[in-house]
Design an enzyme around this catalytic site. Structure first.
Site, PDB file in Angstrom:
ATOM      1  N   ASP A   1     -14.527 -37.035  32.468  1.00 30.65           N
ATOM      2  CA  ASP A   1     -14.918 -35.891  33.281  1.00 30.65           C
ATOM      3  C   ASP A   1     -15.969 -35.095  32.500  1.00 30.65           C
ATOM      4  OD1 ASP A   1     -15.010 -33.275  34.479  1.00 30.65           O
ATOM      5  OD2 ASP A   1     -13.121 -33.726  35.486  1.00 30.65           O
TER       6      ASP A   1
ATOM      7  N   GLN B   1     -16.117 -38.154  36.469  1.00 31.01           N
ATOM      8  CA  GLN B   1     -16.009 -37.012  37.374  1.00 31.01           C
ATOM      9  C   GLN B   1     -17.025 -35.949  36.968  1.00 31.01           C
ATOM     10  OE1 GLN B   1     -11.760 -36.289  36.869  1.00 31.01           O
ATOM     11  NE2 GLN B   1     -11.362 -37.081  38.905  1.00 31.01           N
TER      12      GLN B   1
ATOM     13  N   GLU C   1      -7.429 -39.179  30.535  1.00 29.60           N
ATOM     14  CA  GLU C   1      -8.571 -38.263  30.668  1.00 29.60           C
ATOM     15  C   GLU C   1      -8.500 -37.139  29.634  1.00 29.60           C
ATOM     16  OE1 GLU C   1     -10.568 -35.310  34.047  1.00 29.60           O
ATOM     17  OE2 GLU C   1      -8.429 -35.812  34.140  1.00 29.60           O
TER      18      GLU C   1
ATOM     19  N   GLU D   1     -15.095 -33.683  41.527  1.00 25.69           N
ATOM     20  CA  GLU D   1     -13.901 -32.878  41.290  1.00 25.69           C
ATOM     21  C   GLU D   1     -14.319 -31.435  40.994  1.00 25.69           C
ATOM     22  OE1 GLU D   1      -9.628 -33.668  39.207  1.00 25.69           O
ATOM     23  OE2 GLU D   1     -11.325 -33.459  37.847  1.00 25.69           O
TER      24      GLU D   1
END
Length: 276
Positions: A187, A215, A152, A251
């Site tokens: 993300d 996310q 990530e 998240e």
């Protein structure tokens, strides 16, 4: 509309961790993710999943440590992964194997492996080969067990000198490793802070099939997705249009109570086209 998973490390923090599974199910979530499970026995977590009809879709490999006690305390001790850190190969391998043990017990398809903070005096280019080699080994281990490893990109405001901070950094590592068992955790909160142009990044990378998990959070405060500078209704429609069928992890840190702040999700689900 995307399928949403509750992140139990950031959401429902008004409750003890093991009670958050029930709260997420009560609010209509069908899946959960969280940072680290190593403070709890796998059987205890699996029992919560079964009891509340939840799927475990993601968690992190330990950020450091050679045994489970050290792994459970590593994040609070300031560790942020070892995949790109010289001399930490034994910790990296021990952590991946422990994560895969948990993944089997929890029937979780993916683990996120953290790369680490660049050591003082070293720059990213010098450590790319080490990181790729570690990830190649991890992908082989995961593939043999029917799992995937994710990496990530994380923004440098929240995590200064983190090794992977751009989408192209992550995909460059995928190119170097060349394994179907290594993919990207994208993300959109981190992407917006570092790079912006989020919709263009989604159009570029989702069609490759190499993004296995998304996310979301509001920017800049990391609250609910309906707070801040990103317009998520548009992004959710785009994610659908690009054919992404994976989970979207929530998240974020709720601005008030978790349940009270879920209006954004309810509106998104209400906008889902009726099935023929």
């Amino acid at each position: 509309m995307p399928q949403f998973a509750a992140n139990l490390s950031l959401m429902y923090t008004e409750l003890p961790f093991l009670d958050r599974f029930e709260a997420a199910a009560r609010d209509g979530f069908e899946a959960v993710e969280y940072l680290f499970p190593y403070a709890w026995e796998p059987a205890a977590l699996a029992a919560r999943l079964r009891a509340h009809g939840l799927r475990q879709v993601l968690f992190n490999a330990p950020p450091a440590g050679l045994d489970r006690a050290a792994m459970a305390g590593a994040w609070d001790a300031g560790e942020r992964g070892t995949a790109a850190l010289p001399g930490r190969e034994a910790e990296f391998r021990a952590g991946v194997l422990e994560a895969l043990r948990y993944a089997e017990a929890l029937d979780c398809p993916r683990i996120h492996v953290m790369a680490g903070i660049l050591p003082s005096g070293q720059e990213r280019e010098a450590l790319k080969g080490l990181c790729a080699g570690n990830l190649r080994w991890a992908a082989e281990q995961a593939g043999a067990r029917g799992r995937e490893v994710l990496i990530e990109p994380i923004n440098l405001r929240d995590m200064p000198r983190y090794f992977v901070n751009r989408q192209d950094h992550a995909h460059e590592l995928l190119d170097a490793v060349d394994s179907p068992h290594l993919k990207v955790q994208m993300d959109l909160y981190h992407c917006q802070i570092v790079e912006g142009d989020v919709a263009t990044k989604l159009r570029r990378y989702l069609p490759t099939g190499r993004v296995a998990h998304i996310q979301v959070a509001g920017v800049p405060e990391r609250h609910e997705p309906d707070r801040g500078e990103l317009y998520y209704p548009y992004l959710f429609e785009l994610i659908d249009a690009l054919g992404y069928a994976g989970w979207v992890g929530c998240e974020y840190r709720p601005a008030a109570g978790t349940s009270a702040g879920l209006g954004w999700r309810d509106r998104a689900l209400a906008a889902r086209p009726a099935q023929a």
